[in-house]
Design a protein around this motif. Structure first.
Motif, PDB file in Angstrom:
ATOM      1  N   GLU A 186     -29.218 -10.609  75.362  1.00  0.00           N
ATOM      2  CA  GLU A 186     -29.832 -11.856  75.809  1.00  0.00           C
ATOM      3  C   GLU A 186     -30.258 -12.720  74.619  1.00  0.00           C
ATOM      4  O   GLU A 186     -30.067 -13.946  74.623  1.00  0.00           O
ATOM      5  N   ALA A 187     -30.835 -12.089  73.592  1.00  0.00           N
ATOM      6  CA  ALA A 187     -31.225 -12.845  72.396  1.00  0.00           C
ATOM      7  C   ALA A 187     -29.999 -13.446  71.716  1.00  0.00           C
ATOM      8  O   ALA A 187     -30.023 -14.609  71.269  1.00  0.00           O
ATOM      9  N   LEU A 188     -28.911 -12.685  71.654  1.00  0.00           N
ATOM     10  CA  LEU A 188     -27.666 -13.183  71.076  1.00  0.00           C
ATOM     11  C   LEU A 188     -27.112 -14.343  71.920  1.00  0.00           C
ATOM     12  O   LEU A 188     -26.696 -15.380  71.386  1.00  0.00           O
ATOM     13  N   HIS A 189     -27.130 -14.170  73.243  1.00  0.00           N
ATOM     14  CA  HIS A 189     -26.617 -15.212  74.147  1.00  0.00           C
ATOM     15  C   HIS A 189     -27.405 -16.509  73.982  1.00  0.00           C
ATOM     16  O   HIS A 189     -26.809 -17.600  73.900  1.00  0.00           O
ATOM     17  N   ARG A 190     -28.722 -16.402  73.919  1.00  0.00           N
ATOM     18  CA  ARG A 190     -29.559 -17.594  73.755  1.00  0.00           C
ATOM     19  C   ARG A 190     -29.307 -18.269  72.405  1.00  0.00           C
ATOM     20  O   ARG A 190     -29.554 -19.470  72.249  1.00  0.00           O
ATOM     21  N   SER A 191     -28.833 -17.473  71.439  1.00  0.00           N
ATOM     22  CA  SER A 191     -28.546 -18.002  70.102  1.00  0.00           C
ATOM     23  C   SER A 191     -27.116 -18.503  69.964  1.00  0.00           C
ATOM     24  O   SER A 191     -26.731 -19.015  68.907  1.00  0.00           O
ATOM     25  N   GLY A 192     -26.325 -18.320  71.035  1.00  0.00           N
ATOM     26  CA  GLY A 192     -24.940 -18.780  71.010  1.00  0.00           C
ATOM     27  C   GLY A 192     -23.956 -17.765  70.465  1.00  0.00           C
ATOM     28  O   GLY A 192     -22.863 -18.132  70.015  1.00  0.00           O
ATOM     29  N   TYR A 193     -24.329 -16.487  70.529  1.00  0.00           N
ATOM     30  CA  TYR A 193     -23.472 -15.429  69.984  1.00  0.00           C
ATOM     31  C   TYR A 193     -23.287 -14.296  70.992  1.00  0.00           C
ATOM     32  O   TYR A 193     -23.942 -14.261  72.041  1.00  0.00           O
ATOM     33  N   THR A 194     -22.411 -13.364  70.645  1.00  0.00           N
ATOM     34  CA  THR A 194     -22.161 -12.167  71.446  1.00  0.00           C
ATOM     35  C   THR A 194     -22.337 -10.950  70.547  1.00  0.00           C
ATOM     36  O   THR A 194     -22.392 -11.083  69.309  1.00  0.00           O
ATOM     37  N   PRO A 195     -22.411  -9.742  71.117  1.00  0.00           N
ATOM     38  CA  PRO A 195     -22.509  -8.539  70.284  1.00  0.00           C
ATOM     39  C   PRO A 195     -21.360  -8.414  69.278  1.00  0.00           C
ATOM     40  O   PRO A 195     -21.539  -7.832  68.194  1.00  0.00           O
ATOM     41  N   GLN A 196     -20.203  -8.963  69.598  1.00  0.00           N
ATOM     42  CA  GLN A 196     -19.064  -8.897  68.683  1.00  0.00           C
ATOM     43  C   GLN A 196     -19.309  -9.722  67.410  1.00  0.00           C
ATOM     44  O   GLN A 196     -18.686  -9.473  66.372  1.00  0.00           O
ATOM     45  N   ASP A 197     -20.239 -10.662  67.492  1.00  0.00           N
ATOM     46  CA  ASP A 197     -20.571 -11.487  66.327  1.00  0.00           C
ATOM     47  C   ASP A 197     -21.609 -10.824  65.417  1.00  0.00           C
ATOM     48  O   ASP A 197     -21.863 -11.314  64.311  1.00  0.00           O
ATOM     49  N   MET A 198     -22.205  -9.729  65.884  1.00  0.00           N
ATOM     50  CA  MET A 198     -23.305  -9.105  65.158  1.00  0.00           C
ATOM     51  C   MET A 198     -22.789  -8.316  63.951  1.00  0.00           C
ATOM     52  O   MET A 198     -21.950  -7.444  64.078  1.00  0.00           O
ATOM     53  N   LYS A 199     -23.335  -8.625  62.795  1.00  0.00           N
ATOM     54  CA  LYS A 199     -22.974  -7.914  61.569  1.00  0.00           C
ATOM     55  C   LYS A 199     -23.859  -6.692  61.358  1.00  0.00           C
ATOM     56  O   LYS A 199     -23.410  -5.658  60.853  1.00  0.00           O
TER      57      LYS A 199
END
Length: 336
Positions: free
Chosen positions: A241-254
């Motif tokens: 949810e935090a990623l979604h609100r930031s405009g990202y997905t888990p696949q974008d997480m480094k």
């Protein structure tokens, strides 16, 4: 530039307890502590260091080279087990760091507090244009409240000591704080607590004799039956949810910056988010330090060069009660 973290600091007391030392204290084999608890060693503070001292040491590092008079707010977000009962450590920290222009206060949500503190600091700066710099500081001496003879508190044998700090600024050079997600399930409010010392069981000879001043789990089996089905799902939810609100997905997480847990839970969370172990900081040489873990993880990530400009990291934690929280940061990597 956006609101973000300009600098971090960490401090660990010099004394160390190894898995072998804990095996003697607990009767649990050393290899089980290493492999199951995920703990090779942890730092423990002696009688000369307390939560405020650990926070001050880390805060000193975080503001090195910065005029302390430029700090507008000091917020303590660390362990509620502090130097004294019914006492705010924030004014002491403000005074000792020389941040005389800052007002100081505390926020507390046990282990979940760092992602929440990032949100609070960001929101304060966004809403009040007179604030330029907020210093978040935390200390933990929770190794002191563990009764190793109590099997009910077994999952807390990784509790350790340390200090950390993060300088949040309006024009951040190192990284930008993005969005957060927080979830509370208050049905767990009665499961974990230090039974005595509060107004329900005020300190007495009886409470001391019954060892009621150590952290305890009321009914471990009941808590496990209720918590296991929801814990990883809630961790997963707040991260996504935090990623979604930031405009990202888990696949974008480094990089994932979680609290320290037993290895099986750590691996389960990584699997849920489809991450490899190389994409997370696991504090197996430091243990769990209340709300400090994700901030310490961010500091280590910077030291080890694990983040490059544009990389997305997520600080995630959970605190008994039970609250799960995650905050996204976008790495910029510029030197201050």
């Amino acid at each position: 530039m956006g609101i973000g973290i300009k600098a971090t600091g960490v401090f660990f007391p010099p004394e160390i307890e190894t898995a072998a030392d804990l095996a003697v204290k607990t009767g649990i084999p050393e290899q089980v502590i290493i492999e199951k608890f995920g703990l090779v060693q942890k730092h423990v503070a002696d009688d000369s260091l307390h939560a405020s001292d650990l926070a001050i040491a880390a805060g000193t590092q975080a503001i090195e080279g910065i005029d302390p008079l430029s700090i507008d707010v000091v917020i303590y977000f660390g362990s509620p087990h502090k130097d004294y009962y019914v006492w705010s450590s924030a004014p002491k920290i403000q005074h000792e760091l020389g941040t005389k222009n800052a007002y100081a206060f505390e926020i507390m949500n046990v282990s979940s507090c760092f992602p929440i503190a990032l949100k609070v600091a960001k929101d304060m700066i966004a809403s009040d244009h007179s604030i330029q710099n907020i210093l978040l500081v935390g200390g933990c001496k929770e190794s002191q409240i563990i009764d190793y003879a109590n099997p009910r508190s077994r999952f807390m044998f990784n509790f350790a000591d340390g200090g950390t700090a993060a300088l949040v600024t309006r024009d951040a050079s190192q990284n930008e704080i993005l969005e957060s997600a927080i979830l509370t399930d208050g049905s767990f409010h009665d499961d974990v607590r230090t039974p005595a010392g509060g107004s329900k069981h005020f300190a007495s000879h009886e409470t001391v004799e019954k060892n009621l001043h150590y952290i305890d789990v009321k009914d471990p089996q009941s808590m496990k039956e209720r918590l296991d089905p929801v814990s990883i799902a809630n961790f997963d939810h707040v991260v996504r949810e935090a990623l979604h609100r930031s405009g990202y997905t888990p696949q974008d997480m480094k990089l994932l910056l979680p609290l320290h847990t037993k290895r099986s839970m750590f691996k389960e969370l990584l699997q849920s988010l489809e991450l490899t172990e190389e994409k997370a900081i696991y504090l197996n040489h430091h243990g769990h330090m209340s709300s400090l873990d994700p901030c310490i993880g961010l500091h280590f990530a910077q030291e080890r060069g694990l983040l490059k400009p544009g990389d997305i990291a997520v600080a995630v934690s959970a605190g008994t009660g039970y609250t799960w929280a995650a905050t996204v940061v976008k790495w910029k990597g510029e030197k201050r």
